[in-house]
Design a protein around this motif. Structure first.
Motif, PDB file in Angstrom:
ATOM      1  N   SER A 289       0.886  -1.157   0.000  1.00 23.79           N
ATOM      2  CA  SER A 289       0.000   0.000   0.000  1.00 23.79           C
ATOM      3  C   SER A 289       0.926   1.209   0.000  1.00 23.79           C
ATOM      4  O   SER A 289       1.618   1.452   0.999  1.00 23.79           O
ATOM      5  CB  SER A 289      -0.886   0.018   1.249  1.00 23.79           C
ATOM      6  OG  SER A 289      -1.497   1.284   1.403  1.00 23.79           O
TER       7      SER A 289
ATOM      8  N   HIS B 165       0.560  -0.744  -6.016  1.00 19.87           N
ATOM      9  CA  HIS B 165      -0.598  -0.819  -5.122  1.00 19.87           C
ATOM     10  C   HIS B 165      -1.212  -2.206  -5.273  1.00 19.87           C
ATOM     11  O   HIS B 165      -1.785  -2.537  -6.310  1.00 19.87           O
ATOM     12  CB  HIS B 165      -1.600   0.271  -5.495  1.00 19.87           C
ATOM     13  CG  HIS B 165      -2.628   0.535  -4.445  1.00 19.87           C
ATOM     14  ND1 HIS B 165      -3.497  -0.429  -3.972  1.00 19.87           N
ATOM     15  CD2 HIS B 165      -2.936   1.671  -3.756  1.00 19.87           C
ATOM     16  CE1 HIS B 165      -4.283   0.084  -3.057  1.00 19.87           C
ATOM     17  NE2 HIS B 165      -3.966   1.364  -2.903  1.00 19.87           N
TER      18      HIS B 165
ATOM     19  N   HIS C  40       5.853   4.000   1.447  1.00 16.57           N
ATOM     20  CA  HIS C  40       6.842   5.008   1.049  1.00 16.57           C
ATOM     21  C   HIS C  40       7.048   6.055   2.138  1.00 16.57           C
ATOM     22  O   HIS C  40       6.084   6.461   2.808  1.00 16.57           O
ATOM     23  CB  HIS C  40       6.403   5.701  -0.237  1.00 16.57           C
ATOM     24  CG  HIS C  40       6.400   4.801  -1.434  1.00 16.57           C
ATOM     25  ND1 HIS C  40       7.542   4.209  -1.920  1.00 16.57           N
ATOM     26  CD2 HIS C  40       5.380   4.392  -2.239  1.00 16.57           C
ATOM     27  CE1 HIS C  40       7.237   3.477  -2.984  1.00 16.57           C
ATOM     28  NE2 HIS C  40       5.933   3.566  -3.194  1.00 16.57           N
TER      29      HIS C  40
ATOM     30  N   GLU D 243       0.879   4.397   0.432  1.00 19.18           N
ATOM     31  CA  GLU D 243       0.875   5.379   1.527  1.00 19.18           C
ATOM     32  C   GLU D 243       1.351   4.792   2.847  1.00 19.18           C
ATOM     33  O   GLU D 243       1.736   5.523   3.755  1.00 19.18           O
ATOM     34  CB  GLU D 243      -0.520   5.992   1.699  1.00 19.18           C
ATOM     35  CG  GLU D 243      -1.623   5.006   1.997  1.00 19.18           C
ATOM     36  CD  GLU D 243      -2.330   4.518   0.740  1.00 19.18           C
ATOM     37  OE1 GLU D 243      -3.559   4.307   0.811  1.00 19.18           O
ATOM     38  OE2 GLU D 243      -1.662   4.331  -0.290  1.00 19.18           O
ATOM     39  N   HIS D 244       1.334   3.467   2.958  1.00 16.36           N
ATOM     40  CA  HIS D 244       1.842   2.816   4.170  1.00 16.36           C
ATOM     41  C   HIS D 244       3.269   2.312   3.998  1.00 16.36           C
ATOM     42  O   HIS D 244       3.848   1.766   4.939  1.00 16.36           O
ATOM     43  CB  HIS D 244       0.944   1.633   4.547  1.00 16.36           C
ATOM     44  CG  HIS D 244      -0.428   2.020   4.984  1.00 16.36           C
ATOM     45  ND1 HIS D 244      -1.445   2.277   4.084  1.00 16.36           N
ATOM     46  CD2 HIS D 244      -0.965   2.206   6.219  1.00 16.36           C
ATOM     47  CE1 HIS D 244      -2.548   2.590   4.747  1.00 16.36           C
ATOM     48  NE2 HIS D 244      -2.292   2.557   6.036  1.00 16.36           N
TER      49      HIS D 244
ATOM     50  N   PRO E 194       6.683   5.191   7.310  1.00 19.57           N
ATOM     51  CA  PRO E 194       5.346   4.823   7.784  1.00 19.57           C
ATOM     52  C   PRO E 194       5.327   3.401   8.343  1.00 19.57           C
ATOM     53  O   PRO E 194       6.371   2.766   8.520  1.00 19.57           O
ATOM     54  CB  PRO E 194       4.488   4.955   6.523  1.00 19.57           C
ATOM     55  CG  PRO E 194       5.435   4.616   5.420  1.00 19.57           C
ATOM     56  CD  PRO E 194       6.784   5.128   5.852  1.00 19.57           C
TER      57      PRO E 194
ATOM     58  N   SER F 226       7.864   9.816   3.843  1.00 20.52           N
ATOM     59  CA  SER F 226       7.429  11.190   3.597  1.00 20.52           C
ATOM     60  C   SER F 226       8.527  12.110   4.099  1.00 20.52           C
ATOM     61  O   SER F 226       9.311  11.755   4.983  1.00 20.52           O
ATOM     62  CB  SER F 226       6.106  11.481   4.315  1.00 20.52           C
ATOM     63  OG  SER F 226       6.245  11.283   5.709  1.00 20.52           O
TER      64      SER F 226
ATOM     65  N   ARG G 114      10.758   6.231  -4.849  1.00 19.39           N
ATOM     66  CA  ARG G 114       9.321   6.382  -5.093  1.00 19.39           C
ATOM     67  C   ARG G 114       9.104   6.946  -6.499  1.00 19.39           C
ATOM     68  O   ARG G 114       9.941   7.664  -7.038  1.00 19.39           O
ATOM     69  CB  ARG G 114       8.692   7.301  -4.051  1.00 19.39           C
ATOM     70  CG  ARG G 114       7.190   7.427  -4.231  1.00 19.39           C
ATOM     71  CD  ARG G 114       6.428   7.896  -3.041  1.00 19.39           C
ATOM     72  NE  ARG G 114       5.032   7.518  -3.207  1.00 19.39           N
ATOM     73  CZ  ARG G 114       4.043   7.886  -2.401  1.00 19.39           C
ATOM     74  NH1 ARG G 114       4.299   8.654  -1.345  1.00 19.39           N
ATOM     75  NH2 ARG G 114       2.805   7.490  -2.627  1.00 19.39           N
TER      76      ARG G 114
ATOM     77  N   ASP H 249       4.420   3.338  -8.971  1.00 21.27           N
ATOM     78  CA  ASP H 249       4.895   3.687  -7.623  1.00 21.27           C
ATOM     79  C   ASP H 249       5.382   2.441  -6.888  1.00 21.27           C
ATOM     80  O   ASP H 249       4.980   2.145  -5.770  1.00 21.27           O
ATOM     81  CB  ASP H 249       3.772   4.370  -6.851  1.00 21.27           C
ATOM     82  CG  ASP H 249       4.307   5.354  -5.812  1.00 21.27           C
ATOM     83  OD1 ASP H 249       5.533   5.561  -5.763  1.00 21.27           O
ATOM     84  OD2 ASP H 249       3.486   5.905  -5.055  1.00 21.27           O
TER      85      ASP H 249
END
Length: 438
Positions: free
Chosen positions: A53, A366, A58, A55-56, A69, A60, A86, A374
């Motif tokens: 996933s 994803h 990569h 966003e969980h 994360p 930030s 990324r 990604d």
């Protein structure tokens, strides 16, 4: 200290793996090995299944001021050894799991990069490339990451005991110095050397003498070593827990592919990958955990679903992703163990991790969307001049479309000392990935 390339060459000589080669080839290997003082990077390719996933997974933040994360948090202790990537996409080729695993190391090329690197250096090592698996063959209908040619997948060795035997020899191999001395290739080739010397001019005889003297000196340093104190390569300390297949076991799945053996086999195969690199058995090692559409179940780590099932979380329901997060954290914990093992393993001028590049990869971006955008690529080590401790975001490349992972493969090939500017897909340009190597 003997360079790994020299030790690798002579290990092949002492154990007879080169005994059938023509003398001229042996001498050529010797000359090449002696000039390997600034060796290009060795590469370890590590595959884990079923994407992430984003966003969980990569980070930030900025290039050096980034935070991790949930999924990659177990790698925080090694952030200074890592480069998180990324915005890299896999283009062309097939779709979903099957297409992804086919091109993650090929970028639609016929041969995968791990095999390509191994073949490039095949004259310098006992094994062109090494392919280890952790239940990679169990219920595998989706394929493998390594390819010898078009539609020619390489099936990894899932049984760690058999893999060790293939790399280091079966128990009971000759160990006393006199028995090992009988395996000397130079001794076996004396008649050929003598005939060749009689046909050469003085200058060429002198060159031949220097090569054979160099081989003899290095061979003697290995042959003279006490087998009981021959270091990590002469007396490998592996499988200290005594893992074994129960006598008479003849059930499905194979014992080493059972879910209750998955974590034990994973540690053994990681240890074996480190040992193979440290002993210079190959410049290219691949470790495939399970496979795309992974059926693995590990309730002992707190998961309630098989791996692939958990990857089909509801992208709009945060609670549904927690089992998949648990799985990815576990895989990152295994990767952290591998990195620490490499940091603890002495290299020729530092740690093994200092001299190696490690690529962590998967076949999907994803996972719930089955896309190839990604992608969750992570690099580790300092081999080839990589500067770790960074987060590189390529999402703004090509007008915001991101960049191609084929350039990453080109960069890895270059770091391994291979002068290529393309590898497979070229639809988004050629050359290496910008900013990766300074």
């Amino acid at each position: 200290m003997i360079r790994h390339d020299r030790r690798r060459l002579l290990r092949g000589l002492v154990h007879g793996s080169l005994a059938s080669l023509p003398l001229a080839q042996l001498l050529a290997r010797s000359a090449h090995a002696q000039t390997a003082a600034a060796s290009p990077a060795r590469i370890l390719f590590v595959y884990i299944p079923d994407g992430c996933s984003p966003e969980h997974w990569h980070p930030s933040g900025s290039t050096t001021g980034f935070t991790l994360p949930e999924m990659t948090q177990p790698l925080a202790a090694h952030r200074n050894d890592l480069v998180f990537l990324r915005g890299l996409n896999m283009y062309a080729g097939g779709s979903t799991h099957e297409g992804g695993i086919r091109k993650v190391l090929t970028a639609t090329n016929d041969v995968s990069l791990d095999v390509f690197v191994g073949q490039y250096y095949r004259e310098q090592s006992a094994h062109a490339s090494i392919h280890l698996g952790v239940a990679s063959t169990h219920e595998n209908g989706a394929g493998y990451v390594s390819y010898l040619g078009s539609e020619q997948p390489i099936v990894p060795e899932d049984n760690p005991l058999r893999a060790f035997e293939r790399l280091f020899g079966a128990p009971g191999s000759p160990s006393d110095p006199e028995a090992r001395r009988q395996l000397s290739v130079l001794d076996a080739a004396q008649a050929d050397i003598g005939r060749l010397q009689s046909r050469l001019g003085q200058t060429e005889r002198d060159k031949l003498d220097r090569h054979t003297e160099s081989l003899r000196a290095l061979e003697n340093r290995i042959l003279a070593a006490d087998p009981g104190s021959g270091g990590v390569c002469g007396n490998p300390d592996w499988n200290s827990q005594g893992w074994s297949v129960p006598a008479g076991y003849n059930s499905y799945p194979a014992y080493w592919n059972r879910d209750d053996q998955f974590d034990s086999v994973a540690r053994l195969q990681m240890d074996l990958a480190v040992l193979a690199l440290q002993c210079g058995l190959s410049r290219s090692v691949t470790l495939q955990f399970s496979h795309a559409v992974s059926p693995t179940s590990l309730p002992q780590i707190g998961t309630s679903q098989r791996h692939h099932d958990s990857s089909h979380f509801d992208a709009n329901n945060a609670a549904s992703i927690q089992t998949f997060v648990t799985w990815k954290r576990w895989y990152c914990e295994q990767f952290a163990y591998l990195l620490q093992s490499m940091k603890n393993a002495p290299g020729s001028q530092g740690s093994l991790l200092d001299e190696t590049l490690v690529l962590l990869c998967s076949e999907l971006g994803h996972s719930a969307r089955h896309d190839h955008r990604d992608m969750p690529f992570v690099l580790a080590g300092r081999g080839g001049g990589l500067q770790p401790g960074r987060f590189l975001d390529y999402r703004t490349a090509n007008g915001g479309d991101g960049d191609t992972h084929a350039k990453l493969l080109v960069s890895l090939g270059n770091a391994a000392g291979i002068p290529i500017d393309r590898f497979g897909y070229t639809g988004h340009g050629t050359g290496p990935l910008s900013g990766l190597f300074m």
